[in-house]
Design a protein around this motif. Structure first.
Motif, PDB file in Angstrom:
ATOM      1  N   LEU A 196      18.371  28.216 -18.655  1.00  0.00           N
ATOM      2  CA  LEU A 196      18.481  29.661 -18.903  1.00  0.00           C
ATOM      3  C   LEU A 196      17.152  30.373 -18.743  1.00  0.00           C
ATOM      4  CD1 LEU A 196      20.953  29.806 -21.938  1.00  0.00           C
ATOM      5  CD2 LEU A 196      21.357  30.602 -19.597  1.00  0.00           C
ATOM      6  N   ALA A 197      16.058  29.673 -18.968  1.00  0.00           N
ATOM      7  CA  ALA A 197      14.738  30.276 -18.809  1.00  0.00           C
ATOM      8  C   ALA A 197      14.208  30.100 -17.389  1.00  0.00           C
ATOM      9  CB  ALA A 197      13.752  29.669 -19.811  1.00  0.00           C
ATOM     10  N   GLN A 198      14.973  29.405 -16.548  1.00  0.00           N
ATOM     11  CA  GLN A 198      14.589  29.178 -15.153  1.00  0.00           C
ATOM     12  C   GLN A 198      15.738  29.646 -14.267  1.00  0.00           C
ATOM     13  OE1 GLN A 198      14.020  24.936 -16.127  1.00  0.00           O
ATOM     14  NE2 GLN A 198      11.957  25.115 -15.288  1.00  0.00           N
ATOM     15  N   GLU A 199      15.831  30.928 -14.097  1.00  0.00           N
ATOM     16  CA  GLU A 199      17.011  31.508 -13.461  1.00  0.00           C
ATOM     17  C   GLU A 199      17.207  31.034 -12.029  1.00  0.00           C
ATOM     18  OE1 GLU A 199      16.580  35.709 -14.008  1.00  0.00           O
ATOM     19  OE2 GLU A 199      16.373  35.507 -16.187  1.00  0.00           O
ATOM     20  N   ASP A 200      16.109  30.804 -11.309  1.00  0.00           N
ATOM     21  CA  ASP A 200      16.253  30.341  -9.932  1.00  0.00           C
ATOM     22  C   ASP A 200      16.867  28.939  -9.881  1.00  0.00           C
ATOM     23  OD1 ASP A 200      13.961  29.369 -11.152  1.00  0.00           O
ATOM     24  OD2 ASP A 200      12.876  29.117  -9.259  1.00  0.00           O
ATOM     25  N   LYS A 201      16.476  28.084 -10.829  1.00  0.00           N
ATOM     26  CA  LYS A 201      17.031  26.726 -10.871  1.00  0.00           C
ATOM     27  C   LYS A 201      18.487  26.744 -11.329  1.00  0.00           C
ATOM     28  CE  LYS A 201      12.681  24.264 -11.564  1.00  0.00           C
ATOM     29  NZ  LYS A 201      11.922  23.290 -12.396  1.00  0.00           N
ATOM     30  N   LEU A 202      18.821  27.643 -12.246  1.00  0.00           N
ATOM     31  CA  LEU A 202      20.210  27.757 -12.684  1.00  0.00           C
ATOM     32  C   LEU A 202      21.084  28.251 -11.536  1.00  0.00           C
ATOM     33  CD1 LEU A 202      22.415  27.703 -14.809  1.00  0.00           C
ATOM     34  CD2 LEU A 202      21.659  29.961 -15.577  1.00  0.00           C
ATOM     35  N   GLU A 203      20.573  29.211 -10.810  1.00  0.00           N
ATOM     36  CA  GLU A 203      21.290  29.736  -9.652  1.00  0.00           C
ATOM     37  C   GLU A 203      21.543  28.622  -8.637  1.00  0.00           C
ATOM     38  OE1 GLU A 203      20.752  33.717  -6.966  1.00  0.00           O
ATOM     39  OE2 GLU A 203      19.003  32.430  -7.156  1.00  0.00           O
TER      40      GLU A 203
END
Length: 233
Positions: A134-141
């Motif tokens: 959740l704190a790493q939006e690019d990785k979650l995406e």
């Protein structure tokens, strides 16, 4: 990890002819509903050149999801099983995607299935990874996008994705008891809406690539035109 929402035990589709990497495309192609062209200001989202939409969860909502997950994590095996039993009860057509489950009509028998237990844990593992990013939006995406692409290979269409979030919320409400509040529910809904949206784009991206590559493959494999009849007339 395989296919988290419909991994081992689903009907595998035709393997993707795309062998040029599975990461999100940026600057080439186009996202569903967008026109062709290069990357636009503001960043690009997986599968095309459209600007990346703002992340839907506020910092407060991220904290609510993370705190509630700490409680749910203690019982993820049971949550996974109940979630899929409820899914098959409310949407029995979903069983058609799973060749290991489709012929089991007795839900009590299905509940004891080791394959379903393993599959439920895989789905919960995906949710856990999503919460951790959740704190790493690019990785979650990227995580959700790639999962959507793998669903295309397994022939698990996007119409089923949103059902999982609905059943997850229904299962965890009684587990969290007084810790489940309207704000917590809204935060989880926002997360699942986002994951579903990104998975759909990943699925559509893989579908589009497969169509283009299959057409190219068919064209390359087309038999040569015979010249045996050219001088008949």
């Amino acid at each position: 990890m395989g296919c988290a929402l419909s991994g081992t035990g689903v009907d595998p589709g035709k393997p993707s002819p795309d062998s040029n990497g599975s990461g999100p495309r940026t600057g080439t192609g186009s996202a569903p509903g967008s026109g062709p062209g290069g990357s636009e200001p503001g960043g690009s989202e997986p599968g095309g050149s459209a600007p990346r939409p703002p992340f839907p969860l506020s910092e407060e909502q991220k904290e609510l999801v993370q705190e509630s997950w700490k409680v749910l994590h203690q019982d993820i095996a049971r949550v996974g099983i109940i979630m899929f039993i409820r899914l098959f009860e409310t949407h029995p057509e979903c069983k058609d995607v799973f060749f290991l489950f489709r012929d089991i009509d007795d839900l009590q028998q299905l509940k004891m299935s080791k394959e379903l237990q393993s599959h439920g844990l895989r789905v919960m593992s995906f949710i856990e990874k999503s919460v951790a990013r959740l704190a790493q939006e690019d990785k979650l995406e990227q995580l959700a996008f790639e999962l959507g692409r793998s669903h295309c290979r397994y022939n698990a269409p996007p119409k089923y994705y949103e059902y999982v979030g609905v059943q997850f919320i229904a299962v965890v409400k009684p587990i969290l008891k007084e810790k489940w509040t309207p704000d917590v529910e809204e935060a989880w809904k926002c997360l699942f809406d986002y994951l579903t949206r990104m998975m759909k784009r990943g699925y559509q991206d893989a579908e589009q690539r497969n169509g283009v590559n299959q057409a190219s493959y068919t064209k390359r494999r087309a038999p040569p035109v015979s010249n045996s009849n050219q001088n008949i007339i």
